[in-house]
Design a protein around this motif. Structure first.
Motif, short mmCIF file in Angstrom:
data_model
loop_
_atom_site.label_atom_id
_atom_site.label_comp_id
_atom_site.label_asym_id
_atom_site.label_seq_id
_atom_site.Cartn_x
_atom_site.Cartn_y
_atom_site.Cartn_z
N LYS A 124 -5.34 7.04 -0.02
CA LYS A 124 -5.23 6.33 1.27
C LYS A 124 -6.09 7.26 2.27
N GLU A 125 -5.99 8.50 2.04
CA GLU A 125 -6.65 9.59 2.77
C GLU A 125 -8.21 9.66 2.75
N GLY A 173 9.00 13.46 -0.11
CA GLY A 173 9.13 13.62 1.38
C GLY A 173 8.29 14.62 1.88
N GLN A 202 2.04 18.80 -4.96
CA GLN A 202 3.59 18.16 -4.90
C GLN A 202 3.82 17.42 -6.14
N PRO A 234 6.84 12.81 -4.82
CA PRO A 234 6.64 12.33 -3.46
C PRO A 234 8.21 12.62 -2.97
N PRO A 290 -0.63 17.36 4.43
CA PRO A 290 0.26 16.68 3.21
C PRO A 290 -0.46 15.44 2.88
N VAL A 291 -1.03 15.02 1.64
CA VAL A 291 -1.67 14.10 1.20
C VAL A 291 -1.18 13.48 0.06
N ALA A 292 0.09 13.68 -0.30
CA ALA A 292 0.54 13.52 -1.68
C ALA A 292 1.15 12.23 -1.85
N GLY A 293 1.26 11.51 -0.85
CA GLY A 293 2.07 10.45 -0.83
C GLY A 293 1.69 9.21 -1.41
N LEU A 294 2.23 7.97 -1.75
CA LEU A 294 1.72 6.89 -2.61
C LEU A 294 0.92 6.05 -2.00
N GLY A 295 0.78 5.96 -0.78
CA GLY A 295 -0.32 5.04 -0.03
C GLY A 295 0.20 3.54 -0.60
N THR A 296 1.54 3.26 -0.78
CA THR A 296 1.72 1.71 -1.15
C THR A 296 1.39 0.66 -0.21
N ARG A 297 1.29 1.08 1.10
CA ARG A 297 1.28 -0.19 1.93
C ARG A 297 -0.25 -0.64 2.06
P1 UTP Z 1 3.54 8.07 4.70
O1 UTP Z 1 4.91 8.11 5.05
O2 UTP Z 1 2.89 7.15 5.31
O3 UTP Z 1 3.82 7.58 2.90
O4 UTP Z 1 3.31 9.46 4.56
P2 UTP Z 1 2.63 7.13 2.15
O5 UTP Z 1 3.14 7.54 0.47
O6 UTP Z 1 1.49 8.09 2.39
O7 UTP Z 1 2.41 5.70 2.37
P3 UTP Z 1 3.30 4.33 1.91
O8 UTP Z 1 4.36 4.40 2.89
O9 UTP Z 1 3.56 4.43 0.59
O10 UTP Z 1 2.25 3.11 2.25
C1 UTP Z 1 2.89 10.09 5.77
C2 UTP Z 1 1.68 11.58 5.17
O11 UTP Z 1 2.74 12.23 4.62
C3 UTP Z 1 2.36 12.28 3.02
C4 UTP Z 1 1.47 11.16 2.92
O12 UTP Z 1 0.32 11.56 1.86
C5 UTP Z 1 0.80 11.00 4.15
O13 UTP Z 1 -0.43 11.82 4.43
N1 UTP Z 1 3.35 12.73 2.25
C6 UTP Z 1 4.59 11.78 2.08
C7 UTP Z 1 3.34 13.74 1.13
O14 UTP Z 1 2.21 14.32 1.23
N2 UTP Z 1 4.45 13.63 0.26
C8 UTP Z 1 5.28 12.79 0.54
O15 UTP Z 1 6.34 13.10 -0.49
C9 UTP Z 1 5.55 11.78 1.51
#
Ligand code: UTP
Length: 296
Positions: free
Chosen positions: A32-33, A115, A110, A113, A15-22
């Motif tokens: 981020k990945e 979750g 996805q 995001p 799962p690599v669809a997160g925002l990576g805001t940090r």
């Molecule tokens: P994180 O909790 O680290 O969130 O997700 P994030 O969005 O990557 O980073 P921040 O918090 O904004 O900095 C953990 C993993 O789950 C994936 C992320 O890509 C990461 O690999 N993820 C998380 C999803 O694929 N979808 C989501 O809706 C949430």
């Protein structure tokens, strides 16, 4: 070279669809990945681990704009031929090691995001629901000099026939940052309850969930029926908690040091320690570290 366990877990979901805001602003245009630890992107370490544990199909769950995560694994025969012609044999080997032959890449989207649990649900069409599959979060890295974290968990699965969740003891004051597992006293501890991000006073233990899972297809119907949990997100731990009564899920304690590369300090520590673990870089890194004036 990545070696593969022929009797292992065939499908791995990333799962690599997160925002990576940090990691903003680094993550404005670069996922981020794909940020590097030493000389390869985070996600490549996780793929290496999955292939070592037997993966033949890699499913990347991405959001729009993060196609480069899957692109990283596309073979580039023209570049390999140019490097080979220039005699750069070691570089060719490094490129070939990105994706061993016979390993297939699939991409799922996805749309929002919502979750981690929702991201896993988005991978459903690419997963054989009759078999166990793995989920790896690339930003959790585990450094050791023996079998990788997922291979260790695959061994627990082979022994028990059940699901496995990677765990480690965490600072009891930090339970609010983790899924927390309660386990029985079996030789291979079985998870009896799982709760997402409990406050320290509500936590059933200090066993924190690490981003490695071996699950079976039953998780998908549980995820489908799940509403938002902690943080307003659809949580994978909530779905796993829903299956504990009927289906055994074991706690896999992982040998090695874990780095949370989802935050800056974890990422910096990983870069230092992975460089120190690399025989080509260790000497130069030690020279540099010894020269630092480390007093405050
Ligand atoms: P994180 O909790 O680290 O969130 O997700 P994030 O969005 O990557 O980073 P921040 O918090 O904004 O900095 C953990 C993993 O789950 C994936 C992320 O890509 C990461 O690999 N993820 C998380 C999803 O694929 N979808 C989501 O809706 C949430």
């Amino acid at each position: 070279m990545t070696s593969r366990n022929e009797a292992g877990i065939r499908t791995a979901v990333f799962p690599v669809a997160g925002l990576g805001t940090r990691f903003l602003p680094a993550t404005r245009a670069v996922p981020k990945e794909l940020l590097p630890v030493v000389d390869r992107p985070l996600v490549q370490y996780a793929v290496h681990e999955a292939v070592e544990a037997g993966a033949e199909t890699l499913v990347f769950v991405i959001s729009e704009g993060k196609e480069s995560v899957a692109e990283h694994f596309r073979p580039d025969p023209a570049l390999e031929a140019d490097l080979a012609a220039a005699g750069k044999v070691a570089l060719v080997a490094r490129l070939k090691d990105i994706l061993p032959e016979g390993v297939r890449v699939e991409v799922a989207y996805q749309p929002k995001p919502l979750g981690l649990g929702h991201a896993v649900l988005c991978a459903r069409e690419f997963v054989d629901e009759s078999a166990f599959f793995s989920v790896l979060l690339p930003d959790d890295m585990i450094l050791n000099d023996g079998p990788g974290a997922l291979a260790q968990m695959a061994a627990v699965h082979a022994r028990t026939g059940g699901g496995v969740v990677g765990v480690e003891a965490v600072d009891p004051q930090m339970t609010g940052s983790y899924g927390i597992a309660e386990v029985d006293e079996g030789e291979v501890p079985r998870i009896t309850s799982l709760v997402e991000k409990p406050a320290p006073e509500d936590a059933p233990s200090n066993l924190g969930v690490v981003g490695r899972y071996i699950l079976d297809g039953r998780i998908f119907s549980l995820l489908e029926d799940l509403g938002a949990g902690a943080g307003g997100e659809i949580q994978l731990t909530d779905a796993i908690a829903g299956m504990l009564g009927d289906h055994p899920v074991y706690a896999g304690t992982l040998a090695g040091t874990r780095y949370d590369c989802g935050n800056r300090v974890g990422m910096l520590k990983a870069n230092i320690d992975y460089a120190l673990a690399n025989p080509e870089l260790r000497g130069a890194m030690l020279d540099h570290l010894r020269q630092l004036d480390l007093d405050d």
